[in-house]
Design an enzyme around this catalytic site. Structure first.
Site, PDB file in Angstrom:
ATOM      1  CG  ASP A   1     -66.707  47.459  65.404  1.00  0.00           C
ATOM      2  OD1 ASP A   1     -67.287  48.134  64.388  1.00  0.00           O
ATOM      3  OD2 ASP A   1     -65.953  46.429  64.969  1.00  0.00           O
TER       4      ASP A   1
ATOM      5  CD  GLU B   1     -62.835  43.089  64.658  1.00  0.00           C
ATOM      6  OE1 GLU B   1     -62.395  42.293  63.519  1.00  0.00           O
ATOM      7  OE2 GLU B   1     -63.149  44.333  64.758  1.00  0.00           O
TER       8      GLU B   1
ATOM      9  CG  ASP C   1     -70.683  44.861  64.280  1.00  0.00           C
ATOM     10  OD1 ASP C   1     -69.840  44.410  64.884  1.00  0.00           O
ATOM     11  OD2 ASP C   1     -70.650  45.721  63.431  1.00  0.00           O
TER      12      ASP C   1
ATOM     13  CG  HIS D   1     -59.848  45.236  60.888  1.00  0.00           C
ATOM     14  ND1 HIS D   1     -61.132  45.021  60.437  1.00  0.00           N
ATOM     15  CD2 HIS D   1     -59.063  45.538  60.055  1.00  0.00           C
ATOM     16  CE1 HIS D   1     -61.326  45.591  59.345  1.00  0.00           C
ATOM     17  NE2 HIS D   1     -60.063  45.745  58.873  1.00  0.00           N
TER      18      HIS D   1
ATOM     19  CG  ASP E   1     -62.555  48.807  64.436  1.00  0.00           C
ATOM     20  OD1 ASP E   1     -61.735  49.259  64.251  1.00  0.00           O
ATOM     21  OD2 ASP E   1     -62.781  47.633  63.750  1.00  0.00           O
TER      22      ASP E   1
END
Length: 267
Positions: A71, A73, A171, A231, A236
């Protein structure tokens, strides 16, 4: 007394005698006594069966040796939308054993963006990642080198089969694709070309729901709460593992259900 009646009474008395019970009395009394004893015996047998150890539940074998919960960012801004030139700034992996769904290892690296190196205030507030962190981080190609060392340690995509698990297609389909372009990679890494598990879609199908749900809503439906900071890529991913454990325990098979198509965005 007729022969039939005599035979019936004699039969009742014989059954009572075999059970060690009193054989005196008229036919209705004998029948009642026998019926009561049979009921008592049936209840005893039922209780004994209930106390026997239950046969082991058949465990469905998952199709992969390992799962990589992933996951990222990325850089972002208010109302950026899909057209925003997102660059990955956190690259986290939670590695899970495909049999037990226990966490085996974790990998995490922040990433220095090159196209837009200065994070927006919105991005910093959303992700909790500050400017100093990304300034000191390796670039994406260096992170891939570190990640490949991590995978080699566990023989992932080599001796051991593996699949990524993500919340939706974004992603790998979108963020990895954009990042490969920004980093001028001539060839997309082969492991990011393999089919993977979209847990949001798998959750929807497995629990027969109409629409997909985000991490927080999936957790809530499973009587779980988000642990950590939303986040944060690593937090996550860890919470996706918790969702997966529940699904696995309910009998879900984590088959790959998402593909990447070159030069095209597909679901």
């Amino acid at each position: 007394m007729t022969d039939a009646a005599t035979t019936t009474v004699e039969s009742l008395r014989k059954q009572l005698e075999d059970l060690g019970l009193d054989t005196r009395g008229l036919k209705p009394e004998l029948k009642k006594r026998l019926r009561k004893e049979k009921k008592r015996i049936a209840n005893l047998e039922k209780n004994e069966l209930a106390q026997l150890p239950k046969p082991p539940t058949l465990v469905k074998l998952q199709p992969f040796d390992y799962y990589l919960f992933f996951d990222v960012e990325a850089t972002c801004d208010v109302n950026g939308g899909f057209q925003y030139p997102n660059e990955i700034i956190e690259f986290p992996i939670v590695l899970v054993d495909g049999k037990t769904f226990e966490i085996v290892d974790e990998f995490r690296s922040y990433v220095k963006p090159s196209n837009n190196p200065t994070l927006t205030d919105f991005c910093k507030q959303l992700t909790g990642i500050d400017q100093e962190t990304v300034d000191a981080a390796p670039d994406f190609i260096e992170v891939l080198d570190l990640f490949q060392e991590f995978m080699a340690k566990h023989s992932l995509f080599q001796d051991k089969s593996a699949a990524f698990v993500t919340d939706g297609p974004y992603d790998i389909r979108d963020f990895i694709t954009k990042q490969c372009t920004f980093s001028n990679l001539k060839h997309r890494p082969a492991y990011f070309c393999q089919p993977w598990v979209n847990i949001r879609e798998l959750y929807r199908e497995f629990y027969k729901q109409r629409k997909g749900k985000n991490i927080e809503r999936m957790l809530a439906e499973l009587d779980l709460r988000f642990e950590g900071r939303q986040h944060s890529g690593l937090d996550d991913a860890r919470n996706l593992v918790r969702i997966a454990v529940k699904m696995k325990d309910d009998g879900c098979l984590f088959k790959a259900n998402q593909r990447w198509y070159n030069n095209r965005r597909r679901r």
